[in-house]
Design a protein around this motif. Structure first.
Motif, PDB file in Angstrom:
ATOM      1  N   ARG A   1     -25.264  12.448  17.385  1.00 29.03           N
ATOM      2  CA  ARG A   1     -24.200  12.396  18.392  1.00 29.03           C
ATOM      3  C   ARG A   1     -23.043  11.518  17.915  1.00 29.03           C
ATOM      4  O   ARG A   1     -21.875  11.871  18.081  1.00 29.03           O
ATOM      5  CB  ARG A   1     -24.759  11.859  19.704  1.00 29.03           C
ATOM      6  CG  ARG A   1     -23.711  11.704  20.794  1.00 29.03           C
ATOM      7  CD  ARG A   1     -24.336  11.235  22.087  1.00 29.03           C
ATOM      8  NE  ARG A   1     -25.091  10.007  21.896  1.00 29.03           N
ATOM      9  CZ  ARG A   1     -25.847   9.445  22.837  1.00 29.03           C
ATOM     10  NH1 ARG A   1     -25.960  10.023  24.015  1.00 29.03           N
ATOM     11  NH2 ARG A   1     -26.493   8.331  22.604  1.00 29.03           N
ATOM     12  N   GLU A   2     -23.374  10.384  17.294  1.00 33.22           N
ATOM     13  CA  GLU A   2     -22.318   9.497  16.810  1.00 33.22           C
ATOM     14  C   GLU A   2     -21.523  10.154  15.697  1.00 33.22           C
ATOM     15  O   GLU A   2     -20.292  10.011  15.616  1.00 33.22           O
ATOM     16  CB  GLU A   2     -22.935   8.191  16.313  1.00 33.22           C
ATOM     17  CG  GLU A   2     -21.940   7.072  16.100  1.00 33.22           C
ATOM     18  CD  GLU A   2     -21.287   6.617  17.384  1.00 33.22           C
ATOM     19  OE1 GLU A   2     -20.134   6.145  17.318  1.00 33.22           O
ATOM     20  OE2 GLU A   2     -21.914   6.755  18.456  1.00 33.22           O
ATOM     21  N   LEU A   3     -22.210  10.881  14.824  1.00 34.19           N
ATOM     22  CA  LEU A   3     -21.512  11.585  13.749  1.00 34.19           C
ATOM     23  C   LEU A   3     -20.590  12.653  14.323  1.00 34.19           C
ATOM     24  O   LEU A   3     -19.448  12.813  13.866  1.00 34.19           O
ATOM     25  CB  LEU A   3     -22.525  12.210  12.789  1.00 34.19           C
ATOM     26  CG  LEU A   3     -21.939  13.035  11.635  1.00 34.19           C
ATOM     27  CD1 LEU A   3     -21.053  12.166  10.754  1.00 34.19           C
ATOM     28  CD2 LEU A   3     -23.051  13.675  10.812  1.00 34.19           C
ATOM     29  N   ALA A   4     -21.072  13.409  15.324  1.00 38.44           N
ATOM     30  CA  ALA A   4     -20.226  14.434  15.935  1.00 38.44           C
ATOM     31  C   ALA A   4     -19.003  13.807  16.590  1.00 38.44           C
ATOM     32  O   ALA A   4     -17.881  14.320  16.454  1.00 38.44           O
ATOM     33  CB  ALA A   4     -21.038  15.223  16.965  1.00 38.44           C
ATOM     34  N   ARG A   5     -19.204  12.697  17.291  1.00 39.97           N
ATOM     35  CA  ARG A   5     -18.062  12.045  17.936  1.00 39.97           C
ATOM     36  C   ARG A   5     -17.062  11.545  16.892  1.00 39.97           C
ATOM     37  O   ARG A   5     -15.841  11.680  17.065  1.00 39.97           O
ATOM     38  CB  ARG A   5     -18.539  10.884  18.796  1.00 39.97           C
ATOM     39  CG  ARG A   5     -17.402  10.138  19.497  1.00 39.97           C
ATOM     40  CD  ARG A   5     -17.878   8.947  20.286  1.00 39.97           C
ATOM     41  NE  ARG A   5     -18.664   9.371  21.443  1.00 39.97           N
ATOM     42  CZ  ARG A   5     -19.984   9.211  21.547  1.00 39.97           C
ATOM     43  NH1 ARG A   5     -20.651   8.631  20.561  1.00 39.97           N
ATOM     44  NH2 ARG A   5     -20.631   9.608  22.612  1.00 39.97           N
ATOM     45  N   THR A   6     -17.565  10.971  15.808  1.00 37.83           N
ATOM     46  CA  THR A   6     -16.677  10.462  14.766  1.00 37.83           C
ATOM     47  C   THR A   6     -15.858  11.581  14.141  1.00 37.83           C
ATOM     48  O   THR A   6     -14.639  11.462  13.952  1.00 37.83           O
ATOM     49  CB  THR A   6     -17.490   9.735  13.691  1.00 37.83           C
ATOM     50  OG1 THR A   6     -18.203   8.647  14.293  1.00 37.83           O
ATOM     51  CG2 THR A   6     -16.581   9.194  12.596  1.00 37.83           C
ATOM     52  N   LEU A   7     -16.510  12.690  13.817  1.00 36.24           N
ATOM     53  CA  LEU A   7     -15.800  13.802  13.183  1.00 36.24           C
ATOM     54  C   LEU A   7     -14.793  14.437  14.135  1.00 36.24           C
ATOM     55  O   LEU A   7     -13.686  14.802  13.721  1.00 36.24           O
ATOM     56  CB  LEU A   7     -16.814  14.844  12.700  1.00 36.24           C
ATOM     57  CG  LEU A   7     -17.766  14.388  11.579  1.00 36.24           C
ATOM     58  CD1 LEU A   7     -18.790  15.471  11.277  1.00 36.24           C
ATOM     59  CD2 LEU A   7     -17.002  14.007  10.328  1.00 36.24           C
ATOM     60  N   LEU A   8     -15.169  14.567  15.400  1.00 35.16           N
ATOM     61  CA  LEU A   8     -14.230  15.143  16.364  1.00 35.16           C
ATOM     62  C   LEU A   8     -13.048  14.210  16.605  1.00 35.16           C
ATOM     63  O   LEU A   8     -11.911  14.661  16.764  1.00 35.16           O
ATOM     64  CB  LEU A   8     -14.950  15.443  17.678  1.00 35.16           C
ATOM     65  CG  LEU A   8     -15.928  16.626  17.650  1.00 35.16           C
ATOM     66  CD1 LEU A   8     -16.681  16.730  18.959  1.00 35.16           C
ATOM     67  CD2 LEU A   8     -15.199  17.935  17.359  1.00 35.16           C
ATOM     68  N   ASP A   9     -13.310  12.906  16.635  1.00 39.55           N
ATOM     69  CA  ASP A   9     -12.209  11.957  16.817  1.00 39.55           C
ATOM     70  C   ASP A   9     -11.241  11.977  15.644  1.00 39.55           C
ATOM     71  O   ASP A   9     -10.059  11.640  15.796  1.00 39.55           O
ATOM     72  CB  ASP A   9     -12.758  10.537  17.008  1.00 39.55           C
ATOM     73  CG  ASP A   9     -13.442  10.362  18.356  1.00 39.55           C
ATOM     74  OD1 ASP A   9     -13.209  11.209  19.231  1.00 39.55           O
ATOM     75  OD2 ASP A   9     -14.211   9.401  18.527  1.00 39.55           O
ATOM     76  N   GLU A  10     -11.732  12.346  14.482  1.00 36.91           N
ATOM     77  CA  GLU A  10     -10.845  12.461  13.329  1.00 36.91           C
ATOM     78  C   GLU A  10      -9.998  13.724  13.365  1.00 36.91           C
ATOM     79  O   GLU A  10      -9.181  13.934  12.466  1.00 36.91           O
ATOM     80  CB  GLU A  10     -11.673  12.433  12.042  1.00 36.91           C
ATOM     81  CG  GLU A  10     -12.328  11.078  11.764  1.00 36.91           C
ATOM     82  CD  GLU A  10     -13.200  11.114  10.529  1.00 36.91           C
ATOM     83  OE1 GLU A  10     -13.344  12.205   9.940  1.00 36.91           O
ATOM     84  OE2 GLU A  10     -13.734  10.057  10.148  1.00 36.91           O
ATOM     85  N   GLY A  11     -10.184  14.547  14.385  1.00 35.62           N
ATOM     86  CA  GLY A  11      -9.363  15.755  14.539  1.00 35.62           C
ATOM     87  C   GLY A  11      -9.952  16.993  13.907  1.00 35.62           C
ATOM     88  O   GLY A  11      -9.259  18.013  13.831  1.00 35.62           O
ATOM     89  N   LEU A  12     -11.205  16.956  13.467  1.00 39.57           N
ATOM     90  CA  LEU A  12     -11.805  18.136  12.848  1.00 39.57           C
ATOM     91  C   LEU A  12     -12.115  19.180  13.908  1.00 39.57           C
ATOM     92  O   LEU A  12     -12.474  18.862  15.044  1.00 39.57           O
ATOM     93  CB  LEU A  12     -13.083  17.758  12.094  1.00 39.57           C
ATOM     94  CG  LEU A  12     -12.918  17.348  10.630  1.00 39.57           C
ATOM     95  CD1 LEU A  12     -12.163  16.028  10.527  1.00 39.57           C
ATOM     96  CD2 LEU A  12     -14.284  17.200   9.962  1.00 39.57           C
ATOM     97  N   ALA A  13     -11.990  20.438  13.532  1.00 37.49           N
ATOM     98  CA  ALA A  13     -12.311  21.534  14.428  1.00 37.49           C
ATOM     99  C   ALA A  13     -13.822  21.692  14.545  1.00 37.49           C
ATOM    100  O   ALA A  13     -14.595  21.157  13.751  1.00 37.49           O
ATOM    101  CB  ALA A  13     -11.680  22.838  13.926  1.00 37.49           C
ATOM    102  N   LEU A  14     -14.238  22.436  15.573  1.00 31.96           N
ATOM    103  CA  LEU A  14     -15.665  22.595  15.818  1.00 31.96           C
ATOM    104  C   LEU A  14     -16.385  23.227  14.635  1.00 31.96           C
ATOM    105  O   LEU A  14     -17.476  22.788  14.246  1.00 31.96           O
ATOM    106  CB  LEU A  14     -15.878  23.458  17.064  1.00 31.96           C
ATOM    107  CG  LEU A  14     -15.620  22.780  18.414  1.00 31.96           C
ATOM    108  CD1 LEU A  14     -15.870  23.778  19.539  1.00 31.96           C
ATOM    109  CD2 LEU A  14     -16.518  21.573  18.587  1.00 31.96           C
TER     110      LEU A  14
END
Length: 885
Positions: free
Chosen positions: A335-348
């Motif tokens: 979950r933390e990795l997903a949040r970090t990657l999404l916060d960096e602006g990466l697409a799904l």
């Protein structure tokens, strides 16, 4: 009067046309549930009901007000009644006739502390004196209803009404609406969905995960533990350690023999070569034994549980380190990795590729999958290390060539009868080459000896003889040169022999055997690393792939939402702001194929369909000035009036937006540079909230089909809710689940507009020109003349709070007290609540009619012929007759 801080959607009920359907408590609950269900909301603990009615309806809809005030909820039911139009001209049966607006008669039911009345006798929507709009102009009423439907505004108005006499006031308003044209907002929504979902590249471009140190702790431990474990994989004195040590010691003896062979005595005596070959054969045997042990280890670890495989490896002398706590909190790390990657602006889809890459990095490889690498360390591979069994050095070093040339030149300083002595040095080089090649002979082949030194010696001798012929040196100089040349010849021969012997030994396999031993040992180390925390890593890999599949399904749902909806045929009637097909019930890409959502066609819950001034996203634009029509489906007790169908020659949106009431200014932007990025960020935060229960299932190891199906339903709902929020609250209002750590951008970034007008409007002085009083001239004489008695509400979206306060600070204007920053809505401006004069509001108790009753628990006995009116007594007194209740 105080209310809970948490509010919900405001439910709108129009009693002007829909009162006939609300004759039972169940009908009221169904009407409320219909609106909340369309908005994707549960039933609130503290319902907020906005009722639109006329002054005459206060007594004519007594039954409905009884049902609404008795609405059952966990907390208080708060009701705000918006009255539009003039009051009746006289009391029923009274002798004294009054002109319109002389009295406001309300039933005692509406005297509760949680009920307030706002009386707008005339919406005053005309911009010029020549215009003659109706006092309840639908376009203006739509804006007023939309404003009071903002929960923060609703609660604040109700609180201020509680401090006024009789909880009744006449409103004055001045509003500024900042928004986007529907087509711009719809395009931005589709672009945000596409950016949020990302492009489907088919996995052609691999992604690179961050280093293990930057991964969340549980995942970083699994990755670094797999890739960076120390080489202490052999138990001391175990079978594997003994086999490796025996082979390594044998190769050490081979290295010692090679050192002895490379010395000049090795050129003269064959014993050193024989010792080298003997030890080399012995090392090959030990290497075969070690290779057989490695093969047993690989074959024995390819099946069974991790504990069984570790036991089999332990029997071979291999040590698998304990996993300790490496597998704990895997779900939290994902979950933390997903949040970090999404916060960096990466697409799904890009995030899904990262999770797939993570699964590949942590997933254990079974030992049987490594068996094919044994071929790289077989005896055939050892012999393939060199092209032939005898190999010359790839090139002759420069030092022997220089020494050979110098030795030939020094030994060639002869002339005359002594000139044959110049051939001594070249002959020595030729003899040594022949002797060395025969020394390294095996079978019928001899080692190749480089010809470079011999050619250099002959060339040097020729050069020396030519120099002696030209200078005629004495004889002692030739003897001295010959002795020096023989010394240089010995050093050159030593260097040549060392290189040839090393090359020959490498061709025999000394280097390849050492490489094979190291490769087999590294294969064992990799096998042990693959068994470290095997179950935890396998669980992490499966969970990461499950998350990747969930993210791809969410991206597919976003793509489905981003597809433009087909325009309805010309002249087709719309059942709501989105046409006949309600997008809240439309199928999602996450739904089961073939699953259909039933839609009963009732649009009684969407009040905006009857009043909204703007078009829906499908392009079917309703007439914003169409008056409420009668119920199109009389048999349906829950239906509210639908708007008129948009005509083919309707005015364009720009013209419709320009025909607004004079107390409303519309500032229409074309979209700022941060619009799409902000909407995409809102979608990321919203989807993370929707997936929160799924992360819990991952942590419990229950991320199966049921958890995936439930998460897909939640994702579908939040995407629909995000669209609903955007369309009804605009882009300035943050979503229901904003990203707490991310500040929302400015109005210029979202709309392309300036917040200075909002600051100026909210900072206006409270004079008569600040607002437009929504009262008729007759009603104006009923208002209180005390300017201090009015209550002022200054409000704006919370998104603009920082900009507005900065503008106040720059202009030197003091910030107004009690400014209201709303969490939703598109409006900013001023509301003035002016109380009525004493005695204007009459509160009456209903009396029971003969043969009928207005009690809500006896609806069947109500007299419907006169609108459920009974006989009333003024000011809470009875006039005689049957006893009231």
């Amino acid at each position: 009067m105080t209310f809970p801080e948490s509010t919900t959607a405001v439910v709108h009920i129009d009693l002007r046309t829909g009162a006939a359907a609300l004759t039972t408590a169940q009908a009221v609950r169904d009407r409320v549930a219909e609106q909340l269900g369309r908005a994707g909301l549960p039933e609130p603990d503290h319902p907020l009901l906005l009722v639109t009615d006329t002054p005459a309806g206060l007594t004519g809809h007594q039954l409905q007000y009884e049902l609404l005030s008795n609405y059952r909820a966990v907390g208080d039911t708060r009701i705000l009644v918006l009255l539009v139009g003039s009051s009746p001209g006289s009391y029923a049966g009274g002798e004294e006739a009054y002109g319109p607006d002389r009295r406001l008669v309300r039933p005692a039911t509406l005297r509760a502390s949680t009920i307030g009345l706002v009386w707008a006798g005339d919406l005053r929507s005309a911009r010029t004196a020549l215009e003659r709009p109706e006092p309840d102009d639908p376009a203006s009423l739509a804006v007023l209803v939309d404003l009071l439907s903002v929960p923060d505004v609703f609660v604040r108005v109700l609180e201020d009404l509680g401090g006024l006499p009789d909880s009744v006031a006449a409103p004055g308003v001045q509003l500024l609406e900042q928004d986007l044209p529907p087509e711009v907002r719809d395009r931005a929504w589709r672009d945000a969905l596409s950016r949020f979902a990302g492009e489907d590249g088919g996995g052609a471009s691999p992604v690179t995960l961050p280093p293990a140190a930057r991964l969340p702790e549980p995942l970083g431990a699994l990755v670094s533990g797999r890739e960076g474990r120390p080489h202490g994989h052999r138990q001391p004195n175990g079978p594997a350690d003994l086999a490796h040590r025996t082979c390594a010691e044998s190769l050490d003896r081979v290295d010692d023999d090679l050192v002895a062979l490379r010395a000049l005595p090795g050129l003269l005596s064959p014993a050193r070569r024989e010792a080298l070959e003997s030890d080399l054969d012995q090392a090959r045997g030990y290497l075969d034994e070690f290779r057989a042990l490695v093969e047993r280890a690989l074959q024995g670890s390819g099946s069974g549980a991790a504990a069984e495989a570790a036991a089999r490896l332990g029997a071979l002398g291999l040590r698998v380190p304990p996993a300790e706590s490496a597998g704990e909190r895997v779900g939290e790390g994902l979950r933390e990795l997903a949040r970090t990657l999404l916060d960096e602006g990466l697409a799904l889809r890009s995030v899904a590729q990262h999770f797939t890459a993570l699964a590949g990095r942590v997933e254990p490889v079974p030992g049987t999958a490594l068996l094919h690498r044994l071929d790289d360390h077989s005896e055939e591979a050892v012999h393939r290390g060199s092209a032939t069994e005898y190999a010359a050095p790839p090139r002759t070093p420069a030092a022997p060539l220089v020494l050979a040339g110098a030795a030939g030149a020094l030994g060639g300083l002869w002339q005359g009868a002594l000139l044959p002595l110049a051939l001594v040095v070249p002959v020595v080089f030729v003899a040594v080459a022949v002797w060395g090649a025969r020394r390294l002979r095996t079978g019928r082949r001899t080692a190749r000896w480089t010809v470079g030194p011999r050619v250099a010696a002959v060339a040097g001798a020729v050069a020396g003889a030519a120099a002696a012929y030209a200078t005629a040196p004495p004889a002692w100089l030739g003897v001295t040169g010959l002795l020096a040349g023989l010394g240089l010849t010995a050093e050159a021969v030593r260097r040549l022999w060392r290189g040839v012997a090393t090359s020959w030994a490498a061709g025999r396999g000394t280097t390849a055997l050492r490489t094979a031993l190291d490769g087999l040992d590294a294969l064992l180390a990799e096998l042990v690393r693959e068994h470290w925390a095997a179950e935890e890593r396998l669980y992490c890999a499966d969970a990461a792939r499950s998350v990747a599949g969930m993210l791809r399904a969410t991206a597919a749902a976003a793509d489905a939402q981003a597809v433009p909806e087909p325009a309805a045929p010309a002249g087709a009637s719309a059942s709501g702001p989105y046409g006949d097909e309600d997008w809240l019930s439309a199928p999602s890409a996450l739904e089961d194929p073939g699953a259909e959502t039933a839609h009963d066609g009732a649009d009684d819950g969407d009040w905006a369909a009857a009043y909204t001034w703007e078009s829906g996203p499908s392009g079917d634009r309703d007439d914003p000035y169409a008056a409420p029509a009668p119920d199109p489906v009389p048999d349906n007790p829950f239906a509210t009036p639908a708007p008129k169908a948009a005509s083919t020659d309707a005015a364009p949106w720009e013209e419709t937006a320009a025909r607004t009431p004079r107390w409303l200014d519309r500032e229409i932007g074309e979209g700022g540079p941060d619009l799409v990025a902000t909407l995409a960020g809102d979608l990321r935060a919203t989807v993370m909230v929707a997936m929160k229960p799924y992360w819990g299932a991952v942590e419990r190891g229950q991320a199966g089909a049921l958890a995936v199906r439930r998460t897909e339903e939640r994702v579908r709902d939040v995407l629909s809710d995000a669209r609903h929020h955007l369309w009804h609250n605009g882009v300035l209002a943050p979503p229901r689940h904003p990203a707490e750590h991310r500040a929302r951008t400015s109005a210029a970034g979202l709309l392309g507009t300036d917040s200075l007008r909002v600051a100026e409007l909210m900072g206006r002085d409270t004079d008569g020109q600040a607002v437009v009083q929504l009262s008729s001239p007759e009603q104006g004489s009923l208002l209180s003349r005390d300017p201090e008695a009015a209550r002022w509400i200054r409000f704006a979206p919370r998104t603009l709070q920082g900009e507005v306060e900065t503008a106040w600070h720059k202009s030197g204007s003091p910030p107004p007290d009690g400014a209201l920053w709303t969490s939703s809505g598109r409006y900013a401006g001023l509301i003035r609540l002016t109380p009525l004069r004493m005695g204007v509001v009459d509160t009456v108790l209903p009396r029971q009619s003969r043969g009928g009753s207005t009690r809500p628990d006896h609806p069947d006995d109500t007299d419907h012929t006169d609108g459920a009116r009974g006989t009333y007594s003024s000011a809470g007194t009875e006039t005689g007759g049957d006893e009231g209740w």
